[in-house]
Design a protein around this motif. Structure first.
Motif, PDB file in Angstrom:
ATOM      1  N   LYS A  31       4.394  -5.324  -1.029  1.00 53.78           N
ATOM      2  CA  LYS A  31       2.933  -5.228  -0.956  1.00 53.78           C
ATOM      3  C   LYS A  31       2.512  -3.782  -0.706  1.00 53.78           C
ATOM      4  O   LYS A  31       1.586  -3.282  -1.324  1.00 53.78           O
ATOM      5  CB  LYS A  31       2.377  -6.129   0.151  1.00 53.78           C
ATOM      6  CG  LYS A  31       2.615  -7.590  -0.096  1.00 53.78           C
ATOM      7  CD  LYS A  31       1.748  -8.107  -1.222  1.00 53.78           C
ATOM      8  CE  LYS A  31       1.974  -9.591  -1.398  1.00 53.78           C
ATOM      9  NZ  LYS A  31       1.972 -10.039  -2.755  1.00 53.78           N
ATOM     10  N   ALA A  32       3.216  -3.138   0.219  1.00 51.79           N
ATOM     11  CA  ALA A  32       2.946  -1.736   0.539  1.00 51.79           C
ATOM     12  C   ALA A  32       4.300  -1.032   0.655  1.00 51.79           C
ATOM     13  O   ALA A  32       5.024  -1.248   1.623  1.00 51.79           O
ATOM     14  CB  ALA A  32       2.165  -1.626   1.838  1.00 51.79           C
ATOM     15  N   PRO A  33       4.664  -0.215  -0.333  1.00 55.96           N
ATOM     16  CA  PRO A  33       5.971   0.450  -0.291  1.00 55.96           C
ATOM     17  C   PRO A  33       6.158   1.282   0.980  1.00 55.96           C
ATOM     18  O   PRO A  33       5.251   2.004   1.391  1.00 55.96           O
ATOM     19  CB  PRO A  33       5.938   1.352  -1.526  1.00 55.96           C
ATOM     20  CG  PRO A  33       4.940   0.711  -2.440  1.00 55.96           C
ATOM     21  CD  PRO A  33       3.904   0.119  -1.532  1.00 55.96           C
ATOM     22  N   ILE A  70       7.150  -0.392 -10.326  1.00 58.21           N
ATOM     23  CA  ILE A  70       7.469   1.001 -10.006  1.00 58.21           C
ATOM     24  C   ILE A  70       6.218   1.627  -9.404  1.00 58.21           C
ATOM     25  O   ILE A  70       5.129   1.510  -9.977  1.00 58.21           O
ATOM     26  CB  ILE A  70       7.906   1.766 -11.265  1.00 58.21           C
ATOM     27  CG1 ILE A  70       9.091   1.043 -11.908  1.00 58.21           C
ATOM     28  CG2 ILE A  70       8.252   3.206 -10.934  1.00 58.21           C
ATOM     29  CD1 ILE A  70       9.209   1.272 -13.386  1.00 58.21           C
ATOM     30  N   TYR A  71       6.383   2.293  -8.261  1.00 60.97           N
ATOM     31  CA  TYR A  71       5.261   2.878  -7.541  1.00 60.97           C
ATOM     32  C   TYR A  71       5.501   4.373  -7.303  1.00 60.97           C
ATOM     33  O   TYR A  71       6.609   4.780  -6.973  1.00 60.97           O
ATOM     34  CB  TYR A  71       5.105   2.230  -6.158  1.00 60.97           C
ATOM     35  CG  TYR A  71       4.964   0.734  -6.153  1.00 60.97           C
ATOM     36  CD1 TYR A  71       3.713   0.142  -6.100  1.00 60.97           C
ATOM     37  CD2 TYR A  71       6.087  -0.091  -6.169  1.00 60.97           C
ATOM     38  CE1 TYR A  71       3.578  -1.238  -6.067  1.00 60.97           C
ATOM     39  CE2 TYR A  71       5.960  -1.471  -6.139  1.00 60.97           C
ATOM     40  CZ  TYR A  71       4.703  -2.040  -6.083  1.00 60.97           C
ATOM     41  OH  TYR A  71       4.581  -3.405  -6.051  1.00 60.97           O
ATOM     42  N   SER A  72       4.427   5.148  -7.427  1.00 55.45           N
ATOM     43  CA  SER A  72       4.476   6.572  -7.081  1.00 55.45           C
ATOM     44  C   SER A  72       3.171   6.947  -6.394  1.00 55.45           C
ATOM     45  O   SER A  72       2.098   6.487  -6.777  1.00 55.45           O
ATOM     46  CB  SER A  72       4.659   7.437  -8.330  1.00 55.45           C
ATOM     47  OG  SER A  72       4.603   8.809  -7.989  1.00 55.45           O
ATOM     48  N   ASN A  73       3.267   7.813  -5.384  1.00 54.50           N
ATOM     49  CA  ASN A  73       2.067   8.278  -4.688  1.00 54.50           C
ATOM     50  C   ASN A  73       1.917   9.794  -4.755  1.00 54.50           C
ATOM     51  O   ASN A  73       1.195  10.387  -3.952  1.00 54.50           O
ATOM     52  CB  ASN A  73       2.079   7.814  -3.231  1.00 54.50           C
ATOM     53  CG  ASN A  73       3.126   8.521  -2.390  1.00 54.50           C
ATOM     54  OD1 ASN A  73       4.066   9.121  -2.917  1.00 54.50           O
ATOM     55  ND2 ASN A  73       2.983   8.434  -1.080  1.00 54.50           N
ATOM     56  N   ARG A  78       1.902  11.389 -10.718  1.00 55.13           N
ATOM     57  CA  ARG A  78       2.258   9.998 -10.377  1.00 55.13           C
ATOM     58  C   ARG A  78       2.638   9.196 -11.625  1.00 55.13           C
ATOM     59  O   ARG A  78       3.652   8.504 -11.651  1.00 55.13           O
ATOM     60  CB  ARG A  78       1.091   9.270  -9.709  1.00 55.13           C
ATOM     61  CG  ARG A  78       0.752   9.734  -8.347  1.00 55.13           C
ATOM     62  CD  ARG A  78      -0.311   8.830  -7.750  1.00 55.13           C
ATOM     63  NE  ARG A  78      -1.573   8.976  -8.466  1.00 55.13           N
ATOM     64  CZ  ARG A  78      -2.706   9.390  -7.914  1.00 55.13           C
ATOM     65  NH1 ARG A  78      -2.740   9.674  -6.635  1.00 55.13           N
ATOM     66  NH2 ARG A  78      -3.795   9.491  -8.616  1.00 55.13           N
ATOM     67  N   LYS A  79       1.793   9.303 -12.629  1.00 47.80           N
ATOM     68  CA  LYS A  79       2.015   8.556 -13.862  1.00 47.80           C
ATOM     69  C   LYS A  79       3.320   8.992 -14.530  1.00 47.80           C
ATOM     70  O   LYS A  79       4.122   8.167 -14.956  1.00 47.80           O
ATOM     71  CB  LYS A  79       0.836   8.769 -14.807  1.00 47.80           C
ATOM     72  CG  LYS A  79       0.916   7.998 -16.091  1.00 47.80           C
ATOM     73  CD  LYS A  79      -0.361   8.268 -16.915  1.00 47.80           C
ATOM     74  CE  LYS A  79      -0.403   7.464 -18.173  1.00 47.80           C
ATOM     75  NZ  LYS A  79      -1.652   7.685 -18.927  1.00 47.80           N
ATOM     76  N   VAL A 112      -5.449   2.720  -3.794  1.00 45.07           N
ATOM     77  CA  VAL A 112      -5.853   3.298  -5.080  1.00 45.07           C
ATOM     78  C   VAL A 112      -5.133   4.605  -5.408  1.00 45.07           C
ATOM     79  O   VAL A 112      -5.096   5.014  -6.560  1.00 45.07           O
ATOM     80  CB  VAL A 112      -7.387   3.506  -5.159  1.00 45.07           C
ATOM     81  CG1 VAL A 112      -8.099   2.167  -5.135  1.00 45.07           C
ATOM     82  CG2 VAL A 112      -7.880   4.414  -4.042  1.00 45.07           C
ATOM     83  N   ASN A 113      -4.544   5.266  -4.424  1.00 44.93           N
ATOM     84  CA  ASN A 113      -3.829   6.524  -4.666  1.00 44.93           C
ATOM     85  C   ASN A 113      -2.371   6.306  -5.066  1.00 44.93           C
ATOM     86  O   ASN A 113      -1.593   7.247  -5.107  1.00 44.93           O
ATOM     87  CB  ASN A 113      -3.906   7.437  -3.441  1.00 44.93           C
ATOM     88  CG  ASN A 113      -5.324   7.902  -3.195  1.00 44.93           C
ATOM     89  OD1 ASN A 113      -6.073   8.157  -4.142  1.00 44.93           O
ATOM     90  ND2 ASN A 113      -5.703   7.992  -1.942  1.00 44.93           N
ATOM     91  N   ILE A 114      -2.021   5.076  -5.323  1.00 43.41           N
ATOM     92  CA  ILE A 114      -0.659   4.744  -5.747  1.00 43.41           C
ATOM     93  C   ILE A 114      -0.710   4.318  -7.211  1.00 43.41           C
ATOM     94  O   ILE A 114      -1.496   3.444  -7.579  1.00 43.41           O
ATOM     95  CB  ILE A 114      -0.054   3.612  -4.888  1.00 43.41           C
ATOM     96  CG1 ILE A 114       0.085   4.065  -3.429  1.00 43.41           C
ATOM     97  CG2 ILE A 114       1.305   3.183  -5.447  1.00 43.41           C
ATOM     98  CD1 ILE A 114       0.478   2.953  -2.475  1.00 43.41           C
TER      99      ILE A 114
END
Length: 134
Positions: A31-33, A70-73, A78-79, A112-114
């Motif tokens: 839910k939250a890395p 896959i998540y990036s902050n 990020r993309k 939203v910043n992820i």
């Protein structure tokens, strides 16, 4: 039940960690890395492949589906970071005989910043642990 989730996760995660040593990778929903970049690889479906089931209802094959998040902050890139990791995982799963069903960016509801990408893959696995494209 034919189950290769642990073997598939181990194969993918070891290669991903070699390429991206700082990555957090898990086999559970996130839910939250806890750290970034983050990858979750989860078997979301394991169903008897009816075309090869015996008259005694024994499984010879299962149809499996896997989900990759896959998540990036990063503040910048990020993309690009998500796409690079996604392409690497895609290559591993394709070599294992999985078929990509979809790979797309999705809004991350928690923050939203992820930046987040979601991929889904399918394959058929035999009782002898051979993976076939579906």
């Amino acid at each position: 039940m034919i189950d290769m989730e642990t073997e598939i996760f181990s194969e993918v995660s070891s290669k991903v960690r070699e390429e991206f040593p700082e990555i957090y990778i898990t086999g559970e929903d996130v839910k939250a890395p806890p750290s970034f970049p983050c990858v979750s690889l989860i078997e979301i479906d394991n169903a008897t492949f009816r075309n090869s089931q015996t008259n005694e209802s024994k499984e010879n094959h299962v149809a499996v589906s896997y989900e990759v998040n896959i998540y990036s902050n990063k503040l910048k890139g990020r993309k690009a970071e998500c796409k690079k990791i996604a392409a690497f995982i895609d290559e591993i799963l394709m070599r294992l005989n999985f078929t990509r069903m979809m790979l797309e960016p999705v809004p991350n509801q928690e923050e939203v910043n992820i930046y987040r990408m979601l991929g889904r893959y399918r394959a058929v696995i035999s009782k002898h642990k051979v993976i076939y494209r579906r």
